[in-house]
Structures are given as structure tokens and as C-alpha cells.
Design a protein around this motif. Structure first.
Motif, PDB file in Angstrom:
ATOM      1  N   TYR A  86       0.828  -1.198   0.000  1.00  0.00           N
ATOM      2  CA  TYR A  86       0.000   0.000   0.000  1.00  0.00           C
ATOM      3  C   TYR A  86       0.868   1.255   0.000  1.00  0.00           C
ATOM      4  O   TYR A  86       1.918   1.304   0.635  1.00  0.00           O
ATOM      5  N   ILE A  87       0.398   2.274  -0.707  1.00  0.00           N
ATOM      6  CA  ILE A  87       1.075   3.567  -0.766  1.00  0.00           C
ATOM      7  C   ILE A  87       0.206   4.583  -0.038  1.00  0.00           C
ATOM      8  O   ILE A  87      -0.992   4.700  -0.319  1.00  0.00           O
ATOM      9  N   ASN A  88       0.807   5.294   0.889  1.00  0.00           N
ATOM     10  CA  ASN A  88       0.052   6.321   1.613  1.00  0.00           C
ATOM     11  C   ASN A  88      -0.428   7.390   0.633  1.00  0.00           C
ATOM     12  O   ASN A  88       0.326   7.849  -0.214  1.00  0.00           O
ATOM     13  N   GLY A  89      -1.686   7.753   0.771  1.00  0.00           N
ATOM     14  CA  GLY A  89      -2.197   8.778  -0.122  1.00  0.00           C
ATOM     15  C   GLY A  89      -3.708   8.821  -0.143  1.00  0.00           C
ATOM     16  O   GLY A  89      -4.387   8.206   0.691  1.00  0.00           O
ATOM     17  N   GLU A  90      -4.235   9.567  -1.124  1.00  0.00           N
ATOM     18  CA  GLU A  90      -5.679   9.728  -1.303  1.00  0.00           C
ATOM     19  C   GLU A  90      -6.082   9.116  -2.638  1.00  0.00           C
ATOM     20  O   GLU A  90      -5.439   9.365  -3.664  1.00  0.00           O
ATOM     21  N   TYR A  91      -7.162   8.334  -2.617  1.00  0.00           N
ATOM     22  CA  TYR A  91      -7.619   7.601  -3.798  1.00  0.00           C
ATOM     23  C   TYR A  91      -9.082   7.946  -4.054  1.00  0.00           C
ATOM     24  O   TYR A  91      -9.931   7.787  -3.180  1.00  0.00           O
ATOM     25  N   TYR A  92      -9.371   8.407  -5.259  1.00  0.00           N
ATOM     26  CA  TYR A  92     -10.742   8.774  -5.624  1.00  0.00           C
ATOM     27  C   TYR A  92     -11.447   7.531  -6.168  1.00  0.00           C
ATOM     28  O   TYR A  92     -11.168   7.076  -7.286  1.00  0.00           O
ATOM     29  N   LEU A  93     -12.367   6.981  -5.380  1.00  0.00           N
ATOM     30  CA  LEU A  93     -13.068   5.749  -5.732  1.00  0.00           C
ATOM     31  C   LEU A  93     -14.546   6.019  -5.955  1.00  0.00           C
ATOM     32  O   LEU A  93     -15.050   7.095  -5.645  1.00  0.00           O
ATOM     33  N   ASN A  94     -15.236   4.992  -6.473  1.00  0.00           N
ATOM     34  CA  ASN A  94     -16.677   5.056  -6.675  1.00  0.00           C
ATOM     35  C   ASN A  94     -17.256   3.694  -6.325  1.00  0.00           C
ATOM     36  O   ASN A  94     -16.629   2.655  -6.575  1.00  0.00           O
ATOM     37  N   THR A  95     -18.443   3.696  -5.740  1.00  0.00           N
ATOM     38  CA  THR A  95     -19.044   2.436  -5.297  1.00  0.00           C
ATOM     39  C   THR A  95     -19.408   1.510  -6.449  1.00  0.00           C
ATOM     40  O   THR A  95     -19.730   0.338  -6.233  1.00  0.00           O
ATOM     41  N   ASN A  96     -19.381   1.983  -7.690  1.00  0.00           N
ATOM     42  CA  ASN A  96     -19.660   1.138  -8.854  1.00  0.00           C
ATOM     43  C   ASN A  96     -18.422   0.418  -9.376  1.00  0.00           C
ATOM     44  O   ASN A  96     -18.519  -0.376 -10.316  1.00  0.00           O
TER      45      ASN A  96
END
Length: 344
Positions: A86-96
Motif C-alpha cells: 500500500y502507498i500512503n495517499g488519497e484515492y478517488y473511488l466510486n461504489t460502482n
């Protein structure tokens, strides 16, 4: 209908119900894995911090509807990506998103917080640190300047004694940003970076330092300010002790410190945008006593040199062209030494 027939029918119905439930469960999980069962998707930003473990990441995904079950996700992920880091950071995800899409996304954070080792040497001031942080992608220089311009939001008891009535102080936290090697995350909040540096100072704040302040009727802020001038003037721990002795003798006699190093820092403040009054209050050829605040961030060698300075009559010093320091108790002796040892 006899009892035996009824039992057979019940058994068939139970088997059918179990099979239907199993099929539904399998279909439900398969749809989740494939990202086909969720209808209109919802955006979610996953933040992975340095202290997060695999199960915590899985729980965040489940609690925010990206996966339906953290155990199912973990089993699938470990099977398909057994060596994942895992890389520390922010990930823009979507429930689809399908599990594969999530896995691919987790390999490339939208905003990385990957840890970077950053060296902040002794004698770095706010401008040096801001430049280093910005060049390494930790935070912007402007954000750092804002974060060190206030004590609000930082929880250290010694901050309560900082001067609040001096309008001529530049960066209030200058001097307390302890020089060390840090592991900072990319794209961090500047206040988080400053807090780590203040915490490093806090862990080194000793009774010895506080006792010295008390015995010499100095606030901690004044003591660190004195240390910062010594840090900039000295080249070695030995010279730091004698330089501290000179500065303290001048302070006690009411003589201006007249340290060239304060000019360079005052000029940086002026160029940054602080007023001429702030400039004058740091430039010790113009101001009485200590500058308004620290001019750099001192290491423990200099701090200890100030505490352990010898008791001398020195009120003058200079360094010659070889980098050797010379100390004098009178102006006549001072002028004689300058004739004897070329200094410029």
C-alpha cells in the motif's frame, strides 16, 4: 399425505431454499466483485495513512459502500495481488467500481502521501525549511509560512508563554522547528509538518534548559532566540561557548549585540514582506538586546553550549580568514587582535 411424504417435501423445500440463498449470495458477491449491482454510484475518497494496516483499509472500503464485505474483498485481493504494498495517499473511488478497478486504482494514488526522508540541518531558518519542503513535494512554501505564523492549533504547554504583545515578531514558531531527519508524507498539511517539528523540540526540552532560563531570568522564547544567534555565529561547539559568553556579557551590560548574522535574517524578513519595523527589531545593530525572535533553528550542541558557556569578561569576538575565532575583553585588545589576525 402421509408423514413420510411431508418430510420429503420439507427436505426438498429446505434444500431448494438453501440452494436459492446460496445462488443469491453467490450472485450478490459476484456482482460486487464485478461492480455490476450497485446502481447509481457514489464517490468516495479513500485516505491511507502510514498507520493503516490491510484490515483497516478493507474496513474503510466496506464502511463506505465500495465493497459489501471486508473479508470477501481481502480474500479476493490477497489471491490476485499477494505481494501488494500500500502507498500512503488519497484515492478517488466510486461504489460502482469492480474489485479489479479498485485494485488498479490502489496502485496509483490521486494524491500521494508516500513518505520521503527529508533532512533539516542545524542552522536552517524558516526560509530554508520552506524551500526544502516545497522542493520535496511535502507542502508549499506559502502554506508552511502560514503554519508557522501562529501558535493556534498546536498543543504544547510551553507555547502559552510565548510573547503575544510584540507586533514585530516575524514567524512566531521560528527557532522551535527542530533540525533533524524526518519522514514526511508527500502533499501533507503544512500544520502537520510543523507539529512534527515542534514535537521533536518538545521531546528535547529538558529540565536543564528550563532551569537555565529560570536561573537567568529568561523566558524560553528569549533563550531559544539567544541560541539561534549563537548558532549562526559559531563554527564549532568550542567557539559557540565563548560566543555565548560574549553575547550574554553584552546583554548584561546593556550593550547592543551588533551581530552581522541578524542583518541577513532581518533582510530576508523584509524581502518576504514584513515591515521595516520588523526588520529593525531583528537587526541587532539597531535594536536593543536580543532580536524580536529566533533567527534560525538550533541544534542541541549549540543549546548545550549556551547553557554551559564559560564565565569570561569577553565582550568582543571575530573570526579570521582561517575561520579561527578570537575573543577580547576590551576594545583596545579587540583592535590589536584584528591587526594580528587578518579578518577581511
Amino acid at each position: 399425505m402421509n408423514k413420510k411424504t411431508i418430510k420429503i417435501i420439507i427436505a426438498v423445500l429446505v434444500v431448494a431454499a438453501v440452494a436459492a440463498a446460496g445462488f443469491y449470495g453467490y450472485s450478490f458477491v459476484s456482482a460486487d466483485i464485478n461492480g455490476t449491482q450497485k446502481g447509481e454510484g457514489t464517490d468516495y475518497t479513500l485516505i491511507i495513512e502510514p498507520q493503516d494496516f490491510e484490515y483497516q483499509v478493507a474496513q474503510k472500503l466496506m464502511n463506505n459502500g465500495v465493497v459489501i464485505d471486508d473479508s470477501v474483498w481481502t480474500m479476493w485481493f490477497n489471491k490476485h495481488y499477494p505481494d501488494f504494498t500500500y502507498i500512503n495517499g488519497e484515492y478517488y473511488l466510486n461504489t460502482n467500481m469492480s474489485y479489479e478497478e479498485i485494485a488498479q486504482k490502489l496502485q496509483n494514488p490521486d494524491i500521494s502521501h508516500q513518505l520521503v526522508s527529508v533532512v533539516i540541518p542545524e542552522g536552517y531558518n524558516a526560509f530554508d525549511i520552506a524551500k526544502t519542503l516545497e522542493e520535496n513535494g511535502i507542502c508549499s512554501a506559502d502554506a508552511f509560512y502560514a503554519a508557522i505564523s501562529t501558535t493556534d492549533g498546536y498543543d504544547y504547554e510551553w507555547l502559552a508563554d510565548f510573547p503575544t504583545d510584540n507586533a514585530n515578531i516575524g514567524f512566531i514558531l521560528e527557532g522551535f522547528l527542530f533540525p533533524a531527519t524526518y519522514d514526511f508524507g508527500l502533499n501533507s498539511e503544512a500544520s502537520d509538518i510543523v507539529d512534527k517539528m515542534l514535537d521533536a523540540f518538545d521531546t528535547r526540552l529538558s529540565d536543564k534548559m528550563l532551569d537555565y532560563c529560570s536561573a537567568n531570568n529568561m523566558s524560553l522564547y528569549e533563550f531559544i532566540t539567544l541560541c539561534s544567534v549563537v548558532q549562526e555565529e559559531a563554527l564549532t561547539p568550542d567557539s559557540a561557548e565563548n560566543i555565548a559568553s560574549v553575547l550574554i556579557n553584552r546583554l548584561n551590560s546593556g550593550t547592543k549585540l551588533q551581530c552581522d548574522v541578524t542583518y541577513f535574517y532581518a533582510k530576508q524578513l523584509l524581502d518576504y514582506g514584513f515591515s521595516r519595523e520588523v526588520y529593525d527589531s531583528y537587526y541587532t545593530y539597531r535594536c536593543e538586546g536580543l532580536p524580536s525572535g529566533p533567527i534560525t533553528n538550533s541544534g542541541m550542541e549549540v543549546v548545550n553550549a549556551v547553557i554551559n558557556h564559560p564565565d569570561t569578561n569577553y565582550v568582543f569576538f571575530f573570526s579570521d580568514l582561517q575561520g579561527e575565532f578570537h575573543f577580547a575583553s576590551t576594545s583596545a585588545e579587540f583592535e590589536s587582535l584584528k591587526q594580528q589576525y587578518p579578518w577581511k
